[in-house]
Write a protein that holds these residues in place. Structure first.
Motif, PDB file in Angstrom:
ATOM      1  N   SER A  59     -25.002 -23.328  13.396  1.00  0.00           N
ATOM      2  CA  SER A  59     -25.073 -24.331  12.339  1.00  0.00           C
ATOM      3  C   SER A  59     -24.283 -23.827  11.145  1.00  0.00           C
TER       4      SER A  59
ATOM      5  N   VAL B  67     -20.943 -28.295  15.259  1.00  0.00           N
ATOM      6  CA  VAL B  67     -21.818 -28.692  14.159  1.00  0.00           C
ATOM      7  C   VAL B  67     -20.976 -28.988  12.936  1.00  0.00           C
TER       8      VAL B  67
ATOM      9  N   GLY C 160     -24.521 -30.643   8.805  1.00  0.00           N
ATOM     10  CA  GLY C 160     -25.623 -30.328   9.695  1.00  0.00           C
ATOM     11  C   GLY C 160     -25.772 -31.239  10.882  1.00  0.00           C
TER      12      GLY C 160
END
Length: 542
Positions: free
Chosen positions: A260, A303, A307
């Motif tokens: 992420s 990603v 997010g």
């Protein structure tokens, strides 16, 4: 505009992008503005491999890069500054595209076999490529988009499947079919590149092919995914890399891994179609969630900076999952059409989506808060509906079918008139909603006028000698453009009844898309052969 569908929309997941073909790779630009997808729409291995670039926030299709070489695009990478998109394919090519213009800058062939992975350095100055020829090549990226080969790294005993460069540009990590991970020390300013470490099963590494490797955003961790069904987390130090933890819970062969944007999560995609998320914020990583939505193998995960998790699969569907509020289960599937969806169109404000289908209907979907509900089904066509477009004022909808019939839908009534003798491939309405242009398999362009509830044919424009793929009316309504299968673009003046049309030649093969700039001065055309051409609407010069 075949760039999105609402099939498979689920709780905890924004509506999916249905590419309509097997997804090979997907990549976000660093600023989150662009999403690139490579896909395989081949039938019986004919080899139709292309790239679509979307505006990430609106998910509207920006560019379609056609591949005339019949080789799969295995890897995509945006430069950190967002200027370039690099693609690597099975034909040994690395292609560099300018994102702003959609222009192919140049193609580079130095590898002896298929190129499986490419990655940019964080300073935009270097590109690394890994190949089935067992080598890694380092390229210097020039300001004009030219790549210059500087180093060839040898060490793997089988194909190099994945690459990642550390944020500080000092390290390169590679994963291979030979079941090893290699760490390379990059001192590019002095021209020195050396192998620092090889991680094998004996070092806690994988016992099967390593299909994906990735540095965390801060460079403090490396994640690796393998066909041994595991994801491993590694901690690099100044002297060596050591295994921190083996992440369990995925349960099948791992084809792609990603961090992420904050580095707190590791996401993995697998062959069974599942996506698994681990929390790696603490010293001991823990399983966070398992997402099951794809019906085929997940080929790529990435990603976005905001997010959003993007997973692309061989079922042709890209799913977008909001990482912050992800739920995963239960999920809802929005079902509507009973046959293939052939084309889609958004309303200008984005509140509605129209879908045309082989089930002879047009459906209107209401979009609100990232959820979609069926608003209305428009019935009236006798054959497959092949094209649909919503007018710029959002008040009218135009659809065309395989019999050559055009229908205009306004409020609760539709108006239809048969004009073309074959399938309608493209429709374009003027900004004032009074003119409509249609392009067809019958090799003609037709101009229509809509007055109140009356639709009348104004002219049939003949000049193309093959299929007309695309039409576009200029914002000022002074002219329209059409693109055809013979590689020509034609400019027509609707008000000039004597004008036969101006033919622009430059494409070597079919023109699939034409578009006119908001100031009416330029006409852009996209065609087979990875080409986008820009024409002056006044002089016809390219």
């Amino acid at each position: 505009m075949r760039n999105a569908t609402l099939s498979g929309a689920e709780f905890g997941e924004t509506p999916a992008l249905d590419i309509g073909a097997a997804v090979l790779a997907c990549s976000y630009s660093l600023d989150g503005q662009w999403l690139a997808v490579s896909f395989d729409e081949s039938e019986e291995s004919k080899g139709n491999y292309h790239i679509k670039v979307y505006e990430a926030k609106t998910r509207r299709l920006k560019w379609l890069f056609k591949n005339s070489k019949a080789h799969k695009y295995k890897s995509l990478a945006f430069s950190p500054n967002g200027r370039w998109l690099a693609s690597a394919d099975y034909g040994k090519r690395i292609s560099l595209w300018e994102v702003k213009s959609g222009k192919l800058l140049k193609e580079f062939i130095e590898h002896n076999k298929a190129v499986y992975s490419i990655v940019f350095s964080s300073d935009n100055q270097w590109l690394a490529s890994g190949s089935h020829d067992k080598t890694i090549k380092l390229w210097a990226v020039q300001k004009n988009g030219t790549l210059t080969l500087r180093h060839t790294l040898e060490g793997h005993s089988d194909a190099v499947l994945s690459l990642s460069i550390s944020p500080n540009g000092r390290w390169l990590v590679s994963g291979s079919l030979d079941q090893t991970i290699k760490l390379w020390n990059l001192k590019l300013e002095s021209g020195q590149v050396s192998l620092s470490q090889t991680l094998k099963e004996a070092d806690g590494g994988h016992n099967h092919s390593v299909y994906s490797v990735c540095f965390s955003p801060d460079g403090a961790n490396i994640a690796s995914g393998s066909f041994d069904n595991t994801v491993k987390l590694w901690r690099p130090t100044k002297s060596k890399v050591s295994l921190a933890q083996t992440l369990e819970g995925h349960g099948d062969m791992v084809s792609s891994v990603a961090f992420s944007s904050d580095g707190k999560r590791v996401i993995a995609g697998g062959v069974s179609g599942g996506v698994t998320i681990w929390n790696v914020e603490n010293s001991k990583a823990s399983l966070h969630q398992r997402l099951d939505g794809h019906s085929h193998a997940v080929s790529s995960v990435c990603v976005s900076p905001d997010g959003t998790i993007v997973s692309g699969a061989l079922d042709g569907v890209i799913k977008l999952w909001p990482l912050k509020n992800i739920r995963g289960f239960p999920y809802q599937t929005l079902k509507g059409h009973s046959a293939k969806v052939s084309q889609l169109s958004f309303s200008p404000q984005g509140g509605w989506l129209a879908s045309a289908s082989d089930d002879k209907t047009v459906k209107l979907w209401k979009l609100k808060d990232k959820k979609a509900t069926l608003g209305q089904t428009l019935e009236g066509h006798e054959q497959c509906v092949s094209s649909v477009s919503i007018s710029s004022d959002g008040q009218s909808l135009v659809s065309g079918d395989s019999t050559g019939t055009v229908k205009v839908w306004k409020r609760e009534r539709n108006l239809g008139m048969v004009g073309h003798s074959d399938v309608i491939l493209s429709l374009s309405s003027s900004q004032d909603g009074e003119l409509l242009a249609s392009g067809s398999f019958d090799q003609t362009v037709k101009l229509w006028r809509l007055e109140g509830r009356e639709l009348s044919e104004l002219r049939t424009l003949e000049g193309h000698n093959t299929i007309v793929h695309s039409v576009s009316i200029a914002p000022n309504c002074d002219f329209l453009a059409s693109g055809a299968d013979d590689g020509t673009v034609m400019l027509w003046k609707p008000k000039d009844t004597e004008m036969e049309g101006c033919k622009l030649k430059g494409h070597k093969s079919a023109v699939y898309s034409v578009s006119i700039s908001p100031n009416n001065e330029w006409v852009a055309s996209g065609g087979v052969g990875n080409t986008v051409k820009l024409w002056s609407s006044k002089t016809g010069a390219c």
